[in-house]
Design a protein around this motif. Sequence first.
Motif, PDB file in Angstrom:
ATOM      1  N   GLY A  66      -1.288   2.003   9.207  1.00 30.83           N
ATOM      2  CA  GLY A  66      -1.839   0.907   8.429  1.00 30.83           C
ATOM      3  C   GLY A  66      -1.174   0.432   7.158  1.00 30.83           C
ATOM      4  N   SER A  67      -1.777  -0.492   6.093  1.00 33.52           N
ATOM      5  CA  SER A  67      -1.060  -0.894   4.995  1.00 33.52           C
ATOM      6  C   SER A  67      -1.180  -0.116   4.011  1.00 33.52           C
ATOM      7  N   ASP A  68      -1.224   1.425   4.134  1.00 28.63           N
ATOM      8  CA  ASP A  68      -1.365   2.196   2.949  1.00 28.63           C
ATOM      9  C   ASP A  68      -0.067   2.684   2.616  1.00 28.63           C
ATOM     10  N   SER A  77      14.345  -3.336  -0.927  1.00 32.62           N
ATOM     11  CA  SER A  77      13.041  -3.782  -1.140  1.00 32.62           C
ATOM     12  C   SER A  77      11.657  -3.048  -0.476  1.00 32.62           C
ATOM     13  N   SER A  78      10.561  -3.135  -0.991  1.00 33.47           N
ATOM     14  CA  SER A  78       9.498  -2.131  -0.485  1.00 33.47           C
ATOM     15  C   SER A  78       8.467  -3.320  -0.251  1.00 33.47           C
ATOM     16  N   ARG A  79       7.866  -3.131   0.973  1.00 34.10           N
ATOM     17  CA  ARG A  79       6.724  -3.912   1.433  1.00 34.10           C
ATOM     18  C   ARG A  79       5.661  -2.950   1.947  1.00 34.10           C
ATOM     19  N   TYR A  80       4.371  -3.594   1.712  1.00 36.52           N
ATOM     20  CA  TYR A  80       3.224  -3.018   2.581  1.00 36.52           C
ATOM     21  C   TYR A  80       2.989  -4.045   3.748  1.00 36.52           C
ATOM     22  N   PRO A  81       3.372  -3.623   4.897  1.00 36.35           N
ATOM     23  CA  PRO A  81       3.133  -4.142   6.029  1.00 36.35           C
ATOM     24  C   PRO A  81       1.616  -4.196   6.334  1.00 36.35           C
ATOM     25  N   ASP A  82       0.980  -5.042   6.989  1.00 32.79           N
ATOM     26  CA  ASP A  82      -0.222  -4.913   7.420  1.00 32.79           C
ATOM     27  C   ASP A  82      -0.357  -3.804   8.616  1.00 32.79           C
ATOM     28  N   GLY A  83       0.732  -3.390   9.135  1.00 33.60           N
ATOM     29  CA  GLY A  83       0.801  -2.409  10.210  1.00 33.60           C
ATOM     30  C   GLY A  83       2.211  -2.072  10.640  1.00 33.60           C
ATOM     31  N   MET A  84       2.497  -0.830  11.041  1.00 31.68           N
ATOM     32  CA  MET A  84       3.732  -0.695  11.374  1.00 31.68           C
ATOM     33  C   MET A  84       3.497   0.397  12.434  1.00 31.68           C
ATOM     34  N   ILE A  85       4.818   0.481  13.336  1.00 33.87           N
ATOM     35  CA  ILE A  85       4.863   1.684  14.289  1.00 33.87           C
ATOM     36  C   ILE A  85       5.903   2.192  13.852  1.00 33.87           C
TER      37      ILE A  85
END
Length: 197
Positions: A66-68, A77-85
């Motif tokens: 999840g986005s944690d 760059s550093s991102r907090y996606p809403d979800g990732m695999i």
Amino acid sequence: MNLPLRKPMTLPEFLAWEEQQPIRYEFDGSAPFAMAGGTEAHAIIQTNLAIAVGGRLRGKPCRFIGSDLKALVADNSSRYPDGMIVCSPVQNRRTTIADPVIVFEVLSSSTASTDRIVKAREYQATPSIQRYIMLEQDRIGATIYARAGDTWTFEILSDDAILQMPEIGIELPLAELYEGLNFDIEDETSKEISQSS
């Protein structure tokens, strides 16, 4: 919100700085940006995504995150996606992911242009990312970019479409990610507000 700084930060400086902050920030390669809160629709889609995708990955080598956790993308760059695999081995104390395979963003009016342009470029510049899925928030719909060599192919899905993720061997009805949302109510509320104005 843009945080004014005297000089651009490097990614290592940002990561050290963010650890000391009470809220989360994304980093665009030179400056941090505070993360904004979301809507109930955003939260429902994100939860459905974790359940639908995460459940289908049980017992497989990849997992839904999840986005944690931060995704380190495009070298700086550093991102907090809403979800990732993520398919790399679990590291229990890790706070950053350098090799996501699929990235999900739930679009909102305040972030859509960044998600569609800036993040799409960053994700394309990240070799591990094979698919970038942008989910609409106010209707059933998705824009999908998939890696094809050095470029992206794209596809637009709506309503009864099947979301395919061959990189991880799963597919699911797109509508499953919108379970619990009623867009007819939103349409009626919008009409009532515009008629009373």
